[in-house]
Write a protein that holds these residues in place. Structure first.
Motif, PDB file in Angstrom:
ATOM      1  N   TYR A   1      10.113   4.663  -0.555  1.00 41.54           N
ATOM      2  CA  TYR A   1       9.252   5.123  -1.646  1.00 41.54           C
ATOM      3  C   TYR A   1       9.983   4.995  -2.986  1.00 41.54           C
ATOM      4  O   TYR A   1       9.408   4.538  -3.985  1.00 41.54           O
ATOM      5  CB  TYR A   1       8.854   6.576  -1.391  1.00 41.54           C
TER       6      TYR A   1
ATOM      7  N   HIS B   1       8.252   2.266  -5.397  1.00 40.77           N
ATOM      8  CA  HIS B   1       7.449   2.915  -6.431  1.00 40.77           C
ATOM      9  C   HIS B   1       8.270   3.233  -7.673  1.00 40.77           C
ATOM     10  O   HIS B   1       7.888   2.864  -8.789  1.00 40.77           O
ATOM     11  CB  HIS B   1       6.837   4.203  -5.872  1.00 40.77           C
TER      12      HIS B   1
ATOM     13  N   ALA C   1       2.872  -3.335  -7.404  1.00 42.74           N
ATOM     14  CA  ALA C   1       1.437  -3.345  -7.643  1.00 42.74           C
ATOM     15  C   ALA C   1       0.796  -4.351  -6.704  1.00 42.74           C
ATOM     16  O   ALA C   1       1.442  -5.289  -6.214  1.00 42.74           O
ATOM     17  CB  ALA C   1       1.133  -3.693  -9.098  1.00 42.74           C
ATOM     18  N   ALA C   2      -0.479  -4.159  -6.428  1.00 41.00           N
ATOM     19  CA  ALA C   2      -1.206  -5.049  -5.535  1.00 41.00           C
ATOM     20  C   ALA C   2      -1.172  -6.479  -6.059  1.00 41.00           C
ATOM     21  O   ALA C   2      -1.280  -6.720  -7.267  1.00 41.00           O
ATOM     22  CB  ALA C   2      -2.654  -4.573  -5.395  1.00 41.00           C
TER      23      ALA C   2
ATOM     24  N   LEU D   1       4.932   0.308   3.782  1.00 39.29           N
ATOM     25  CA  LEU D   1       4.486   0.873   2.515  1.00 39.29           C
ATOM     26  C   LEU D   1       3.970  -0.213   1.577  1.00 39.29           C
ATOM     27  O   LEU D   1       2.935  -0.036   0.914  1.00 39.29           O
ATOM     28  CB  LEU D   1       5.628   1.646   1.865  1.00 39.29           C
ATOM     29  N   ALA D   2       4.677  -1.346   1.513  1.00 37.89           N
ATOM     30  CA  ALA D   2       4.246  -2.436   0.639  1.00 37.89           C
ATOM     31  C   ALA D   2       2.935  -3.049   1.122  1.00 37.89           C
ATOM     32  O   ALA D   2       2.034  -3.331   0.317  1.00 37.89           O
ATOM     33  CB  ALA D   2       5.343  -3.502   0.571  1.00 37.89           C
ATOM     34  N   SER D   3       2.804  -3.249   2.421  1.00 40.55           N
ATOM     35  CA  SER D   3       1.571  -3.816   2.964  1.00 40.55           C
ATOM     36  C   SER D   3       0.380  -2.903   2.708  1.00 40.55           C
ATOM     37  O   SER D   3      -0.729  -3.362   2.421  1.00 40.55           O
ATOM     38  CB  SER D   3       1.735  -4.060   4.465  1.00 40.55           C
ATOM     39  N   TYR D   4       0.587  -1.593   2.796  1.00 46.38           N
ATOM     40  CA  TYR D   4      -0.488  -0.633   2.552  1.00 46.38           C
ATOM     41  C   TYR D   4      -1.021  -0.739   1.123  1.00 46.38           C
ATOM     42  O   TYR D   4      -2.221  -0.546   0.876  1.00 46.38           O
ATOM     43  CB  TYR D   4       0.027   0.785   2.826  1.00 46.38           C
ATOM     44  N   HIS D   5      -0.155  -1.072   0.176  1.00 45.57           N
ATOM     45  CA  HIS D   5      -0.559  -1.167  -1.230  1.00 45.57           C
ATOM     46  C   HIS D   5      -0.949  -2.586  -1.634  1.00 45.57           C
ATOM     47  O   HIS D   5      -1.045  -2.885  -2.833  1.00 45.57           O
ATOM     48  CB  HIS D   5       0.573  -0.664  -2.126  1.00 45.57           C
ATOM     49  N   GLY D   6      -1.184  -3.465  -0.680  1.00 47.12           N
ATOM     50  CA  GLY D   6      -1.672  -4.801  -0.990  1.00 47.12           C
ATOM     51  C   GLY D   6      -0.638  -5.764  -1.511  1.00 47.12           C
ATOM     52  O   GLY D   6      -0.970  -6.709  -2.238  1.00 47.12           O
TER      53      GLY D   6
ATOM     54  N   ASP E   1       3.719  13.094   0.050  1.00 47.25           N
ATOM     55  CA  ASP E   1       2.989  11.848   0.276  1.00 47.25           C
ATOM     56  C   ASP E   1       3.546  11.106   1.484  1.00 47.25           C
ATOM     57  O   ASP E   1       2.785  10.483   2.249  1.00 47.25           O
ATOM     58  CB  ASP E   1       3.076  10.967  -0.971  1.00 47.25           C
TER      59      ASP E   1
ATOM     60  N   LYS F   1       1.363  10.185   4.843  1.00 50.01           N
ATOM     61  CA  LYS F   1       1.205   8.801   5.309  1.00 50.01           C
ATOM     62  C   LYS F   1       1.696   8.644   6.742  1.00 50.01           C
ATOM     63  O   LYS F   1       1.143   7.858   7.516  1.00 50.01           O
ATOM     64  CB  LYS F   1       1.949   7.850   4.380  1.00 50.01           C
TER      65      LYS F   1
END
Length: 348
Positions: free
Chosen positions: A135, A139, A145-146, A166-171, A306, A310
């Motif tokens: 994280y 972040h 960013a996506a 985590l990266a895949s979840y945020h596109g 968070d 998750k």
């Protein structure tokens, strides 16, 4: 109450870990809580940082990521109630100023958040630190960013796996490297979360051309490493699979972010010039820095909350970790401190 203590000598001798009995005050303060620890995650202590801020000799309690139950809370504690299950970061430091006069300074930091019921104590204790590192890297430092592309080095590690999920979840498009045939097979099973797995264990140096091929020659927006090689030769055996610092800078795109775990990173003038031409940046990943400033504590608690949410929702699925009993904690911690094992979990 029993505690796992680290006795750090003033010389270069290896630290000793012991289990000692300690006493707690019977009466709680207005804002204090008393916790009963159920599971703890052990990670290596940075003794250089500890020694630079203390006076010898030093006796420090090991920093723990733990899951606790509140048997009692102070009258002005409003966020938690007795018997609540929480997870958090706990750090205890005991300083003995000198050998003739024993003056003990106790610094206690406790950052608890509510634990979802479906998560086991061992699972949370094993994965919380890696989730915090991922994280913080993606972040806080990289501002992902996506639509961006990230290169996660050694994606099969616990930290790398958290970064991938985590990266895949945020596109974010994820590229990663594998350090063995078994890890390569494991990472291939993560598709479509992973766009490409690059082998680095077969002696080839195809990282740069393969990354440029995957990104259309533009390079990646983010690189997350777990250590780098500083020289081409005379490197220890355990660092041969790590990428060279110049390779990482070369795969960065314009305006890219490199988040490194290498504490002794040294950049030569040609490396700095290449970073300057790309307007790229380098950030050092230190998850312990959250407790260094009281201004960051609210944000730190939000991050911890968070992460556990998750994990409860299945977005972050850590690798299982086998817990050891308390009487094996000293051996487990010595193994972790010598970097023979990345982490350990103690179940009480």
């Amino acid at each position: 109450m029993k505690g796992l203590y680290c006795r750090a000598a003033g010389s270069d001798a290896e630290p000793k870990f012991v289990i000692q009995e300690t006493s707690l005050p019977e009466v709680l303060g207005s804002h204090q809580v008393r916790v009963q620890v159920k599971a703890c995650g052990l990670s290596p202590l940075d003794l250089k940082v500890l020694k630079s801020h203390t006076v010898y000799p030093v006796s420090a309690v090991v920093s723990l990521l733990c899951l606790s139950v509140f048997p009692a809370v102070g009258p002005k504690v409003s966020f938690f109630h007795p018997e609540d299950e929480v997870v958090g970061k706990k750090t205890f430091i005991y300083l003995r100023i000198n050998t003739s006069l024993t003056i003990v300074c106790v610094c206690v930091f406790c950052f608890p958040v509510q634990k979802p019921e479906k998560l086991s104590s061992v699972c949370v204790a094993a994965a919380l630190r890696d989730g915090l590192c991922a994280y913080t890297a993606l972040h806080t430092h990289a501002r992902m960013a996506a639509g961006q592309t990230v290169l996660v080095l050694d994606g099969a590690s616990c930290f790398g796996l958290m970064c991938i999920q985590l990266a895949s979840y945020h596109g974010v498009k994820v590229l990663t490297t594998s350090h063995s045939p078994q890890k390569h097979t494991f990472l291939e099973q993560l598709r479509p979360s992973v766009a490409r797995v690059i082998q680095v264990y077969n002696g080839s140096s195809d990282l740069l051309p393969l990354v440029l091929e995957e990104t259309g020659g533009l390079g990646v927006d983010i690189v997350i490493d777990s250590g780098v090689r500083l020289q081409e030769d005379k490197e220890p055996e355990e660092t041969k699979l790590l990428p060279h610092k110049h390779d990482i800078i070369s795969v960065l795109g314009v305006g890219g972010h490199w988040v490194t775990s290498q504490q002794e990173l040294q950049l030569d003038p040609p490396d700095c010039r290449l970073l300057h031409l790309k307007s790229a940046s380098v950030s050092f990943l230190n998850p312990e820095v959250w407790t260094a400033s009281s201004a960051q504590q609210g944000r730190y608690l939000h991050i911890l909350k968070d992460i556990v949410e998750k994990m409860s929702a299945g977005v972050l699925r850590p690798q299982p970790e086998e817990a050891v009993p308390l009487y094996e904690a000293t051996v487990a911690m010595e193994t972790v401190q010598r970097h023979q094992k990345k982490k350990a979990v103690v179940q009480l």
